[in-house]
Design a protein around this motif. Structure first.
Motif, PDB file in Angstrom:
ATOM      1  N   LEU A 125       0.951  -1.035   0.098  1.00 60.25           N
ATOM      2  CA  LEU A 125       0.236  -0.089   0.001  1.00 60.25           C
ATOM      3  C   LEU A 125       0.959   1.423   0.009  1.00 60.25           C
ATOM      4  O   LEU A 125       0.201   2.078  -0.573  1.00 60.25           O
ATOM      5  N   MET A 126       2.335   1.097   0.445  1.00 65.81           N
ATOM      6  CA  MET A 126       3.142   2.586   0.320  1.00 65.81           C
ATOM      7  C   MET A 126       3.404   2.340  -0.975  1.00 65.81           C
ATOM      8  O   MET A 126       4.907   3.506  -1.156  1.00 65.81           O
ATOM      9  N   ASP A 127       3.416   1.625  -1.858  1.00 65.86           N
ATOM     10  CA  ASP A 127       3.822   1.189  -3.136  1.00 65.86           C
ATOM     11  C   ASP A 127       3.657   1.523  -4.188  1.00 65.86           C
ATOM     12  O   ASP A 127       2.545   1.237  -5.015  1.00 65.86           O
ATOM     13  N   PRO A 128       3.788   3.137  -4.580  1.00 65.50           N
ATOM     14  CA  PRO A 128       2.592   3.836  -5.709  1.00 65.50           C
ATOM     15  C   PRO A 128       2.906   3.189  -7.059  1.00 65.50           C
ATOM     16  O   PRO A 128       2.721   3.400  -8.561  1.00 65.50           O
ATOM     17  N   ALA A 129       4.470   3.004  -7.265  1.00 65.16           N
ATOM     18  CA  ALA A 129       5.123   2.207  -8.544  1.00 65.16           C
ATOM     19  C   ALA A 129       4.291   1.225  -8.707  1.00 65.16           C
ATOM     20  O   ALA A 129       4.520   1.148 -10.063  1.00 65.16           O
ATOM     21  N   HIS A 130       3.989   0.196  -8.280  1.00 62.02           N
ATOM     22  CA  HIS A 130       3.417  -0.577  -8.433  1.00 62.02           C
ATOM     23  C   HIS A 130       1.954  -0.803  -9.233  1.00 62.02           C
ATOM     24  O   HIS A 130       1.776  -1.131 -10.109  1.00 62.02           O
ATOM     25  N   VAL A 131       1.236   0.630  -9.124  1.00 60.02           N
ATOM     26  CA  VAL A 131      -0.030   0.575  -9.477  1.00 60.02           C
ATOM     27  C   VAL A 131      -0.231   0.846 -11.401  1.00 60.02           C
ATOM     28  O   VAL A 131      -0.549  -0.006 -11.613  1.00 60.02           O
ATOM     29  N   PRO A 132       0.906   1.238 -12.046  1.00 56.82           N
ATOM     30  CA  PRO A 132       0.178   1.941 -13.102  1.00 56.82           C
ATOM     31  C   PRO A 132       0.876   0.131 -14.029  1.00 56.82           C
ATOM     32  O   PRO A 132       0.546  -0.324 -15.177  1.00 56.82           O
ATOM     33  N   TYR A 133       1.366  -1.440 -13.577  1.00 58.31           N
ATOM     34  CA  TYR A 133       1.850  -2.367 -13.257  1.00 58.31           C
ATOM     35  C   TYR A 133       0.977  -3.601 -13.083  1.00 58.31           C
ATOM     36  O   TYR A 133      -0.126  -4.468 -14.516  1.00 58.31           O
ATOM     37  N   ALA A 134       0.856  -3.689 -11.692  1.00 59.64           N
ATOM     38  CA  ALA A 134       0.113  -4.410 -11.052  1.00 59.64           C
ATOM     39  C   ALA A 134      -1.397  -4.220 -11.232  1.00 59.64           C
ATOM     40  O   ALA A 134      -2.448  -5.737 -10.894  1.00 59.64           O
ATOM     41  N   HIS A 135      -1.959  -3.495 -11.915  1.00 57.92           N
ATOM     42  CA  HIS A 135      -3.303  -2.809 -11.627  1.00 57.92           C
ATOM     43  C   HIS A 135      -3.165  -2.115 -12.864  1.00 57.92           C
ATOM     44  O   HIS A 135      -4.387  -1.381 -12.648  1.00 57.92           O
ATOM     45  N   TYR A 136      -2.757  -2.564 -14.189  1.00 61.27           N
ATOM     46  CA  TYR A 136      -2.468  -1.800 -15.419  1.00 61.27           C
ATOM     47  C   TYR A 136      -4.513  -2.500 -15.707  1.00 61.27           C
ATOM     48  O   TYR A 136      -5.349  -3.290 -15.898  1.00 61.27           O
ATOM     49  N   GLY A 137      -4.922  -0.881 -16.478  1.00 62.40           N
ATOM     50  CA  GLY A 137      -6.061  -0.670 -16.988  1.00 62.40           C
ATOM     51  C   GLY A 137      -7.145  -0.721 -15.530  1.00 62.40           C
ATOM     52  O   GLY A 137      -8.430  -0.376 -16.557  1.00 62.40           O
TER      53      GLY A 137
END
Length: 533
Positions: A248-260
């Motif tokens: 939850l503290m990691d914003p960098a994973h958002v465009p990859y793990a939650h793509y679309g």
């Protein structure tokens, strides 16, 4: 610069509302923020003397091939009193909106089995040890009797809101009053409701009975602000508290793990997902957590359970024009259940103003509808986090920094959390010897990402919607069969009418099948295959 309101006393109620946002909001360094600006009023510590340059040598530049160990001891001598005590803090259990006053509900928190029930005589939610003193049957399987007492349904023993046994059916009325024995009482935890969530103090010692007068749970002001619309969801996950918090503290994973699934800010053009370097800064690192600037937004970790983030709800908005009216507050309340299992209570507060008509519409949308997208998002990285945790555990307690390579500023808050966990909190959740620390075996993927038992069955809105749709599915099937039967029996009716009946029967049957798949996908299981997204 963000000016944060807070009262300076040790046991005051912490607030986290950004009161002023100017054009420097997302460009300022925490070295410019005075110590009194921290909203960790529950911390009771002055600004930490830990050097942020020493603490995060590894993230002093966007990329570093010479990674310094961020977990090396600080220069100053650690005060023994700064050791973090997991059992001297308020623990969150469950949102009130998911409780039923007519029945008790059992939950596990840090290995403790507790039962939450409504005491109508005191008009308060009570938290007991989920164990009847008679033969240790779970009180969560009991009921509330006509006098408002918690009754164990194994042998009928009844208890009031103070944990006193008021009735033992098996005791002769003219015999000794065995129900008055201290051994007949249930252990009671101090409890309170804050931000619409039931909290309890994980110690049944009577000296903590009035602990709420001295110390209160972390407080998120936006959740109780009528000018904000609220979304609340609770869900259990097949990975531990530590992995949940750092994710939850990691914003960098958002465009990859939650793509679309989620909007990303100013995407780059180096790859399909548009990942970019993110600026993350840190301040006020101490035994009770830390604060920091995200990209974009303001973050705050209230150790050990609450991570708060204030971010603009329009990510592509011009930063120089962002005000408090453009910010939403996210409260991530992370509850350790047992090794390899955790519970997330998410609160999402969005500002409501006449010019934001879509925010007004949120008040009319059923709660279960808002949970659809949220469940898809948390499902999209659940499996990889489950597997990731096993690799971290294999590396050994306190060895995260050696197993993981974190050379960029984006991981600043993740590194800070792991340093806090190692330096102050023993490297892991204190289970009080209840568990060996071994993780449970990995179940089949569909079971691991199950929504029904991890969320729907405990969510009042989703559970009601699930039952309603299942009834509608049966009705459509019955109507379909009835129409076919009527068409076959109606010998005197014309062919057009029979054709219409058969067509309607077919439509009802197709609708029931579609509804069945919809219910399974929304309330039971929905996979997310990253290779084909």
């Amino acid at each position: 610069m963000v000016a944060l309101r807070a009262t300076p006393t040790l046991h005051s109620l912490p607030t986290v509302i950004p009161s002023r946002l100017d054009k420097k909001l997302f460009h300022s360094n925490f070295s410019q923020i005075p110590p009194t600006s921290s909203s960790f009023s529950s911390f009771g510590h002055q600004r930490s003397t830990v050097s942020s340059s020493k603490l995060f040598t590894s993230i002093s530049s966007s990329v570093s091939t010479d990674l310094a160990d961020p977990f090396q001891p600080a220069v100053e001598t650690q005060n023994p009193d700064e050791k973090f005590d997991w059992y001297s803090n308020w623990c969150p259990i469950i949102p009130v909106c998911d409780l039923d006053k007519r029945r008790p509900q059992g939950k596990k928190v840090m290995g403790l089995d507790v039962v939450v029930w409504w005491d109508k005589n005191e008009s308060a939610w009570k938290v007991f040890d989920d164990s009847c003193p008679h033969r240790l049957a779970p009180l969560s399987e009991g009921r509330i009797d006509q006098w408002g007492r918690l009754q164990c349904v194994y042998h009928g023993w009844c208890f009031n809101g103070s944990g006193d046994c008021k009735f033992i059916p098996q005791a002769p009325p003219d015999g000794p009053p065995v129900h008055t024995s201290k051994r007949a009482c249930v252990s009671v935890y101090p409890s309170t409701v804050q931000n619409g969530i039931v909290w309890f103090w994980p110690n049944t010692d009577p000296k903590y009975k009035n602990i709420i007068m001295k110390k209160k749970p972390p407080y998120i002001a936006e959740v109780d602000d009528s000018s904000f619309t609220q979304v609340v969801i609770s869900r259990e996950f097949p990975y531990g508290y530590e992995v949940m918090i750092e994710n939850l503290m990691d914003p960098a994973h958002v465009p990859y793990a939650h793509y679309g699934l989620m909007q990303t800010r100013l995407p780059g053009n180096a790859d399909r997902e548009g990942g970019i370097p993110l600026e993350m800064t840190l301040e006020n690192f101490n035994p009770n957590g830390f604060t920091g600037m995200g990209d974009p937004g303001f973050n705050q970790f209230f150790a050990p359970f609450v991570f708060y983030s204030s971010v603009p709800f329009k990510i592509h908005q011009d930063r120089d024009k962002i005000t408090k009216k453009d910010m939403m507050a996210l409260g991530f309340i992370c509850v350790p259940i047992s090794p390899g299992k955790s519970r997330l209570i998410l609160t999402k507060s969005m500002p409501t103003f006449p010019r934001h008509f879509d925010r007004w519409c949120d008040r009319l949308i059923p709660r279960w509808v808002t949970h659809i997208d949220l469940n898809v998002i948390v499902d999209s990285d659940a499996y990889l986090l489950h597997l990731e945790e096993r690799k971290i555990v294999d590396a050994g307690i306190g060895q995260w920094h050696k197993a993981c390579f974190v050379p960029t500023k984006t991981d600043a808050h993740v590194v800070a959390f792991r340093k806090w966990l190692n330096k102050y909190a023993g490297g892991q959740v204190d289970w009080k010897g209840k568990f060996t620390g071994a993780l449970p075996p990995t179940p089949p993927r569909e079971q691991l990402m199950d929504r029904y038992w991890s969320h729907v069955v405990n969510c009042s809105s989703c559970n009601a919607a699930y039952k309603g749709f299942k009834v509608l599915e049966v009705i459509l099937q019955v109507v379909s069969i009835a129409l076919i039967g009527y068409a076959a029996a109606a010998t005197k009716q014309g062919q057009p009418l029979k054709t219409a009946m058969v067509s309607m029967a077919l439509l009802c049957f197709v609708a029931s099948k579609w509804l069945s798949r919809f219910v399974h996908k929304i309330f039971c299981y929905h996979d997310y295959d990253h290779a084909f997204i």
